[in-house]
Design an enzyme around this catalytic site. Sequence first.
Site, short mmCIF file in Angstrom:
data_model
loop_
_atom_site.label_atom_id
_atom_site.label_comp_id
_atom_site.label_asym_id
_atom_site.label_seq_id
_atom_site.Cartn_x
_atom_site.Cartn_y
_atom_site.Cartn_z
N HIS A 118 0.88 -1.18 0.00
CA HIS A 118 0.00 0.00 0.00
C HIS A 118 0.91 1.23 0.00
O HIS A 118 2.02 1.18 0.53
CB HIS A 118 -0.85 -0.04 1.27
CG HIS A 118 -1.93 0.99 1.35
ND1 HIS A 118 -1.66 2.30 1.68
CD2 HIS A 118 -3.27 0.92 1.16
CE1 HIS A 118 -2.80 2.99 1.70
NE2 HIS A 118 -3.79 2.17 1.38
N ASP A 195 3.02 -4.76 7.89
CA ASP A 195 1.84 -3.91 7.80
C ASP A 195 0.63 -4.82 7.91
O ASP A 195 0.28 -5.53 6.96
CB ASP A 195 1.86 -3.16 6.45
CG ASP A 195 0.57 -2.38 6.20
OD1 ASP A 195 -0.31 -2.37 7.09
OD2 ASP A 195 0.45 -1.79 5.12
N GLN A 198 -4.58 -5.11 6.73
CA GLN A 198 -5.62 -5.97 6.15
C GLN A 198 -5.82 -7.26 6.93
O GLN A 198 -6.79 -7.98 6.70
CB GLN A 198 -5.28 -6.30 4.70
CG GLN A 198 -5.37 -5.12 3.77
CD GLN A 198 -6.77 -4.50 3.75
OE1 GLN A 198 -7.77 -5.20 3.90
NE2 GLN A 198 -6.83 -3.19 3.58
N LYS A 221 -10.15 -0.60 10.52
CA LYS A 221 -10.18 -1.81 9.71
C LYS A 221 -10.52 -3.05 10.54
O LYS A 221 -10.66 -4.14 9.99
CB LYS A 221 -8.84 -1.99 9.01
CG LYS A 221 -8.61 -0.98 7.89
CD LYS A 221 -7.84 -1.57 6.78
CE LYS A 221 -7.72 -0.77 5.52
NZ LYS A 221 -7.67 0.65 5.54
#
Lengths: 403, 145
Positions: A118, A195, A198, A221
């Site tokens: 991202h 990261d 997600q 999220k």
Amino acid sequence: MSEASVLRAGFPLLAANPGLHYLDSAATAQIHRAALDAVVCHETLSRANVLRGSHRLAEAADQAFDAARRRVARFLNANSAEEVIFTSGATAALNLVAHAFGATLRPGDRVLISQAEHHSNFVPWQMLRDRAGIELDLLPVTASGELDPAALPRLLSARTRLVAVTQCSNVTGAWTDVAAIVAAARRVGAKVLLDGAQAVQHGPQDVRALGIDFYAFSGHKCFGPGGVGVLWGKAEVLAALPPFLGGGGMIDEVAPQRSTWAELPRRFEAGTPPIAQAVGLASALDWMMALDWTDIHARETRLGAQAIEGLLRIPGVRLLGPAGTAARAPIISFDIAGLHPHDVCQVLDHHQLALRGGHHCAQPLLAALGVDACARASFALYNDEADVAALIDGVAAAVRTLA
Amino acid sequence: MSDGLELYQDAIKRLANAAYGASQLASADGEAKLNNPLCGDRVVMQVALSNGHITAIAHQTKGCLLCKAAASLLGARGAGLDAAAIDAATDALEALLHGQAAAPADWPELAMFRPAHAYPSRHKCALLPFHALQAAMRSRIGDTR
């Protein structure tokens, strides 16, 4: 009632919109009532600033904020709450590492990221490269958008100080083989940052089992409020880093000529932190930890498989990412020959389907996959078969409308 | 149409598919490339000019149907216009997207973009080629607004 229906009832927005097919959880998951109630409760009964207040509200805010940190640590299976730093989001957490860890690097040192990142785990490292004279290496992806472990040996060297990669692609849903990344990084003495933006909506994490040094994620999220995120770092790694932002709360002492820094975690939390948001996030994570994730994963995988199968039956649809569902989260991105994803998603909106179309802040990955933009359906624990059926019907209708 | 899909009427699809002006000039007097950073859409607009008026126009457009239709419209209508006329057309499109009911008499085709006024996230789609053409004209005449 299906399990998804029961879960869905806990999300005020979804409960108020029973006809909505929300398939944009990779961008923002809906907020659970537990998190929303916790924010309202905190702001109603305990709102005050944290640190150094001696009135009872300040004490209550301190206790709630400290408890939130412990609850996040539990979700991550961290060694201690002091390893949990509250930020404004995953982007802020990643920038924090790029600045604080980046300050320890010297010209010629190397950082390895991947082409699947991202922009939030891409741009901060480009900026660090440009201001600090480090070298930035890029782990390529395979034709299916997965990080290519075969390229690791030639890209890692004794000068590699950090490997910073996604745990799960926000475009393809591809899970990273974290063990392979960590093993390769350790062979050259590099730290590892994941990261997790997600990954967190798909269940509690275990940063110790992952064997990493840094982990970043956002509250919005994982069914929590917006405006809050977390950087987890190993205590000994964080303790060796200089602060990023300066201000109140992060100091030990300020004298006219110089200042000294607070211990962890305050050193990295300059200014008033997102207190109520942290309390809300902690409530969302507590709620998640009480769920049966074996069942949820099975359902998410089943929905992903059904969506892939149905979409591929529509002429012109091309799936991006790994074939099947074994190596991916239920994030299904697709391209339709001759149609632009903005137009597709606009038509889908009229069928009560919320999908995202565009480059998904992952332009280098999309370039590698040979597209400028794509549509993305992302499933979470509150989705069910009705959402899949609506998606398939909606995409077929969009093709008819736009052709 | 009652289903809210009036955005995708046949006229706008025909215009987008016609792709008037979708080419490249061998020699351009003005050129500009604009991106929509939110979605990655991109328009490169080129013009050949004589006395401040467009004698040839070409564009390379990567974008959605609205973006392509707007670029195509400029490809079809751009020749003969000067910077002031382009600015006026751009202002007219912006007014329509912000709710003005009618298109100006000299730009009736702009009316097909009016349904987008209900979708602010799509305004930039239609405006990107117009803004690119404005920038291409300014790149020639030195206006740095």
